[in-house]
Design an enzyme around this catalytic site. Structure first.
Site, mmCIF file in Angstrom:
data_model
loop_
_atom_site.group_PDB
_atom_site.id
_atom_site.type_symbol
_atom_site.label_atom_id
_atom_site.label_comp_id
_atom_site.label_asym_id
_atom_site.label_seq_id
_atom_site.Cartn_x
_atom_site.Cartn_y
_atom_site.Cartn_z
ATOM 1 N N ASP A 244 40.466 42.769 30.403
ATOM 2 C CA ASP A 244 39.033 43.018 30.210
ATOM 3 C C ASP A 244 38.774 44.514 29.981
ATOM 4 O OD1 ASP A 244 39.926 43.103 32.870
ATOM 5 O OD2 ASP A 244 37.922 42.920 33.691
ATOM 6 N N HIS B 112 38.581 34.399 35.486
ATOM 7 C CA HIS B 112 39.816 33.902 36.111
ATOM 8 C C HIS B 112 39.547 33.101 37.388
ATOM 9 C CE1 HIS B 112 39.695 37.570 38.532
ATOM 10 N NE2 HIS B 112 40.086 38.340 37.549
ATOM 11 N N GLU C 44 44.524 45.426 33.066
ATOM 12 C CA GLU C 44 43.962 44.078 32.887
ATOM 13 C C GLU C 44 43.153 44.010 31.585
ATOM 14 O OE1 GLU C 44 42.064 42.784 36.470
ATOM 15 O OE2 GLU C 44 42.066 40.681 35.846
ATOM 16 N N ASP D 5 37.613 49.097 38.360
ATOM 17 C CA ASP D 5 37.134 47.903 39.068
ATOM 18 C C ASP D 5 36.504 48.219 40.432
ATOM 19 O OD1 ASP D 5 37.645 45.966 37.159
ATOM 20 O OD2 ASP D 5 39.704 45.640 37.812
ATOM 21 N N HIS E 268 42.940 46.929 42.124
ATOM 22 C CA HIS E 268 43.562 45.796 42.763
ATOM 23 C C HIS E 268 44.890 45.385 42.144
ATOM 24 C CE1 HIS E 268 42.016 42.634 39.766
ATOM 25 N NE2 HIS E 268 41.608 43.781 39.298
ATOM 26 N N HIS F 23 43.168 50.860 33.896
ATOM 27 C CA HIS F 23 43.677 49.575 34.404
ATOM 28 C C HIS F 23 44.179 48.718 33.249
ATOM 29 C CE1 HIS F 23 44.169 46.072 36.764
ATOM 30 N NE2 HIS F 23 42.938 45.608 36.788
ATOM 31 N N TYR G 201 31.654 40.705 44.428
ATOM 32 C CA TYR G 201 32.852 41.205 43.742
ATOM 33 C C TYR G 201 33.917 41.599 44.763
ATOM 34 C CZ TYR G 201 35.657 43.661 40.299
ATOM 35 O OH TYR G 201 36.690 44.047 39.480
ATOM 36 N N HIS H 12 32.540 47.506 35.655
ATOM 37 C CA HIS H 12 31.710 46.295 35.606
ATOM 38 C C HIS H 12 30.378 46.577 36.305
ATOM 39 C CE1 HIS H 12 35.024 43.751 34.318
ATOM 40 N NE2 HIS H 12 35.758 44.167 35.332
#
Ligand code: FMN
Length: 393
Positions: A82, A24, A80, A164, A145, A78, A192, A225
């Site tokens: 991914d 992104h 999101e 994350d 986040h 989360h 990150y 990650h």
């Protein structure tokens, strides 16, 4: 790659994305991993999933440990994509699995996916699920986040599945911090942090305090990650430092130019600043914004240069300013500089951003067309002053 047993009966079943370079808009020069974890106990639990396109790879990895239709809980830390992108596929196989997430997580998942027949268990901070020998405790991580974020703590192992938080974008065959080197892992975690978590420093400080108050201790932190922290104290220390915007005696100069006048001023400022402080210089179109922001995170002084175009900043610098403004760096000294032809306007715009960010703003340095020798000497002196102020504690 085989699933990796990171603790007895806890497996990494994620994927390595060697090819991605743009996450992104965040340049990820060494790719990424999407980490999912499988806990084998009386109730079989999958913690997070992977990007949709990697679903077949994740399922193959899970199959090497158990029959995926036997999964009882899928923890969605989360929303999101991914991490949630393989939920639909998982639910088709593990039809009876309950999705565990926060209230906002449920809302978000049902906005992205058709969740009509999914069974949910909504959890809040402190809620626990006993899955057999192990107990999972949940910790809401609101706005770290996204509003839905949470982390899962395996009490008996003192294992934090942090999603994350504490993550790094780096594709590697190694799964642990010491294997790539703890300092190397911290380096990627800093990139990150600077590009994803920098705006949330105050929330991070509160969260670290809350973790302390809850008496939680970590033997291992496994993010969604990058590599897993077997040295959690190192990354927690780094987060505390970054969240506090502890600055180095460093000047970061960021500029762009059409006909090189602003470049000449940038170099003179750098020469001057280098007599007093560490200097990093970046060209907005040639350097990765993610690297620039990583250097800005702990720099005391930031100088931003732009030529004037159509009464305002040069568009690539405007793009950088928008990116920086969103990430909300704090406790900085700001210097705007640039070349103009007749009306000027660029430095005023840069200063406006500095003021919004509550930087200590220095008098801007503006030069008409090509800088003269005297003007370059003046830029050098401004650089010395900037370096001096950057090195004051
Ligand atoms: C397309 C274009 C638009 C410009 N618009 C303005 C302007 O509105 N006001 C101004 O003072 N100078 C303007 N300039 C002049 C530049 O700001 C000036 O040439 C400056 O020295 C360029 O700095 P640089 O060498 O760092 O690119 C414009 C130049 C170009 C090429």
């Amino acid at each position: 790659m085989k699933p990796m047993e990171i603790l007895e009966n806890v497996y990494w079943v994620g994927v390595i994305d060697w090819d991605e370079r743009d996450f992104h808009g965040f340049e990820i020069v060494r790719g990424a991993t999407y980490n999912a974890y499988l806990i084998i106990d009386k109730k079989i639990t999958l913690v997070d999933t992977v990007k949709h396109k990697f679903f077949p790879e994740m399922i193959e990895r899970i199959k090497q440990v158990i029959d995926p239709s036997q999964i009882d809980y899928i923890i969605s830390n989360h929303v999101e994509m991914d991490h949630s992108g393989s939920l639909v596929g998982m639910k088709k196989i593990a039809k009876d699995a309950t999705i565990v997430c926060t209230q906002k997580g449920k809302y978000g998942l049902c906005k992205y996916f058709d969740c009509g027949d999914w069974e949910f268990r909504v959890v809040r901070t402190g809620d626990e699920i006993k899955i057999g020998k192990r107990t999972l405790m949940f910790l809401e991580m609101r706005m770290l986040h996204w509003p839905d974020n949470m982390a899962t703590y395996v009490k008996e192992d003192k294992l934090l599945l942090s999603n994350d938080a504490f993550g790094q974008h780096i594709a590697s065959v190694e799964r642990f911090d010491e294997e790539i080197g703890v300092d190397e892992a911290i380096k990627w975690a800093k990139i990150y942090y600077a590009n994803i978590l920098m705006p949330f420093g105050n929330l991070i400080k509160k969260k670290l305090k809350e973790i302390g108050d809850l008496g939680l201790q970590f033997n291992m932190i496994a993010p969604s990650h990058g590599v897993i922290w077997r040295n959690p104290e190192k990354i927690i220390e780094s987060y505390a430092k970054w969240a506090n915007f502890e600055n180095e005696n460093k000047v970061v100069i960021v500029y762009d130019t059409m006909w090189k006048s602003t470049a000449k001023i940038a170099k003179a400022i750098a020469d001057g600043a280098a007599t007093k402080a560490k200097v990093r210089m970046f060209h907005v179109r040639r350097d990765a914004l993610s690297e620039i922001m990583t250097e800005i995170l702990d720099a005391k002084a930031i100088a931003i240069g732009s030529p004037t175009m159509h009464n305002t900043v040069f568009p690539p610098v405007a793009g950088f300013l928008a990116y920086m403004k969103g990430l909300k760096p704090k406790n900085k000294i700001g210097l705007a500089f640039g070349s103009y032809g007749w009306s000027g306007g660029a430095t005023k715009e840069i200063n406006r951003v500095f003021e919004e960010l509550r930087f200590e703003v220095m008098e801007p340095l503006e030069v008409m067309y090509k800088p003269t020798r005297e003007e370059l000497e003046m830029a050098y002196d401004v650089g010395v002053e900037l370096g001096k102020r950057a090195s004051k504690t």
